[in-house]
Design a protein around this motif. Sequence first.
Motif, PDB file in Angstrom:
ATOM      1  N   HIS A   6       0.854  -1.197   0.000  1.00  0.00           N
ATOM      2  CA  HIS A   6       0.000   0.000   0.000  1.00  0.00           C
ATOM      3  C   HIS A   6       0.887   1.244   0.000  1.00  0.00           C
ATOM      4  O   HIS A   6       1.265   1.762   1.054  1.00  0.00           O
ATOM      5  N   LYS A  93      -6.505  -0.271  -7.931  1.00  0.00           N
ATOM      6  CA  LYS A  93      -6.784   0.402  -6.667  1.00  0.00           C
ATOM      7  C   LYS A  93      -7.945   1.361  -6.855  1.00  0.00           C
ATOM      8  O   LYS A  93      -7.929   2.212  -7.745  1.00  0.00           O
ATOM      9  N   ILE A 123      -7.715  -3.692  -4.857  1.00  0.00           N
ATOM     10  CA  ILE A 123      -7.496  -3.221  -3.486  1.00  0.00           C
ATOM     11  C   ILE A 123      -8.284  -1.933  -3.303  1.00  0.00           C
ATOM     12  O   ILE A 123      -8.340  -1.095  -4.201  1.00  0.00           O
ATOM     13  N   GLY A 152      -7.682  -2.472   1.935  1.00  0.00           N
ATOM     14  CA  GLY A 152      -6.399  -1.776   1.971  1.00  0.00           C
ATOM     15  C   GLY A 152      -5.981  -1.275   3.335  1.00  0.00           C
ATOM     16  O   GLY A 152      -4.807  -0.973   3.559  1.00  0.00           O
TER      17      GLY A 152
END
Lengths: 243, 246
Positions: A6, A93, A123, A152
């Motif tokens: 992340h 993401k 994510i 996340g």
Amino acid sequence: MIVDCHTHHLAGSYANYGGDLLASMDRYGIDHAAVFTYDGFFEESSRHNDELARFVDGQPDRLTAFATVHPRRADAAAEVRRAVTELGMRGLKIHPWLQGVSPLEGYMDPVAEVCAELDVPMIFHDGTPPYSTPLQFSLLAERHPDVTVILGHSGLLDLWPEALAAAKRTPNVWLCLCGPPTYALQKLVDGVPHERILFGSDIGFGSDYQARHRLEQVRALDLPPDSLDAILGGNAVRLLGLA
Amino acid sequence: MRIVDARCTIGDGRHSTLSPDELVDRLDELGVEAAVVGPPDRCLAVYNREGNELVRAACVRHPGRLIGFATVNPWYGDAAVEELGRAAAEGLVGLILHPPRQGFMLVDDVAEAVLEAAGELGLPVYVGTGTPAYSLPLQLTEVARRFPHLRFLMGHMGHTDFWIDSIPAALAAPNVFAEISYKQPHVIADAVAKLGPERVVYGSDAPFNTMRLELEKFMASDLDDRERELVASETLLSLLPAGVLS
């Protein structure tokens, strides 16, 4: 091997917050990072997918890029496909809170379907009502059982019990340990299969101190050494197909 | 430098346990002089008197090391006011309110009688903030404006998603003090720069956080020596009775 699942790359529109991601990784012994846009959450995503692809170019040992798209847009699924097949990105993401989208509105389905087809994980920012609660993502994961759905932040401070419930309920929900306090991280690793847990720091903008803090939090957990290694790196190596 | 931790929880909680003896051992290991202690979750919610007695006993066992804060659930009404008076008479020097655990919205006047009692007793009020919809920084500021003679500790500065509100909210009410558990070093430094070190207090929120890591990130924040001394203990001690550690 430590893999940070992340991190963010700032492309310059929001220069006040910029950091040197590779230098931060070196400072804290992070070997590899999954890197997401930041600017692209607010601006044209395809432009920032291109920018992120340029940023990771030549650093395959250090950086793996995740795309973003604006799920409301009719071309969102096509942009995922372009980012994965043409730009070589390895995941998606979405930050529903910042991007103003619900995980459960219909526009998310074609995006999840193309991720399933291309075998790339999604994510999400999570832990924040109204558009980023863990059980919202868990239901999305139930609808799309072939997609790996990563929380996340594992619920952050207040919603980690929901993240625990989501990961126990839905086998394709994974956790990224990035934000909950230490006692909550212990509850999460006590309750969720260790092969579905990742580590993340959320560095790349502002101060990078939280990479140190979050690594130390995970290292302080009561975990078998094999599990600690898996959470800090091995699981990500497997998920992202890192050499 | 004297370090006094503004927020720890003792007893057997739903998810975490810390005995007073273990806590004092941890303070010793880290060079922390003392800590404010409050009761665990079930005692915040329901068993207030049991929790307050647990806290009082811990303080008696560890004089000069543990500082006791009481809790009462405002829904108990007159009984809550009575219990707060009893606990203060027993030597507890602050009030902890926990709106999500106690089931009320901070701005709801259900807490009015308890806050008035805290004012009469001279107790500072600690409120964890950052949990929508019940306990947000601006809600605390609204309450602080209604009770300008009371001092409020804004627990963990709106963490997680309301950290941006926390400093503007504290600036809007001079009787609000920011407690910095969970916050990263640059946020701590920003709070001190904008509020002044006389309005910022160190706390760890152990055992939910790892005390060592909370202390390390406080020490990593960019403060001058005088600012750090104030945040580490002096600002908190200014809110408490003189001689609370003697």
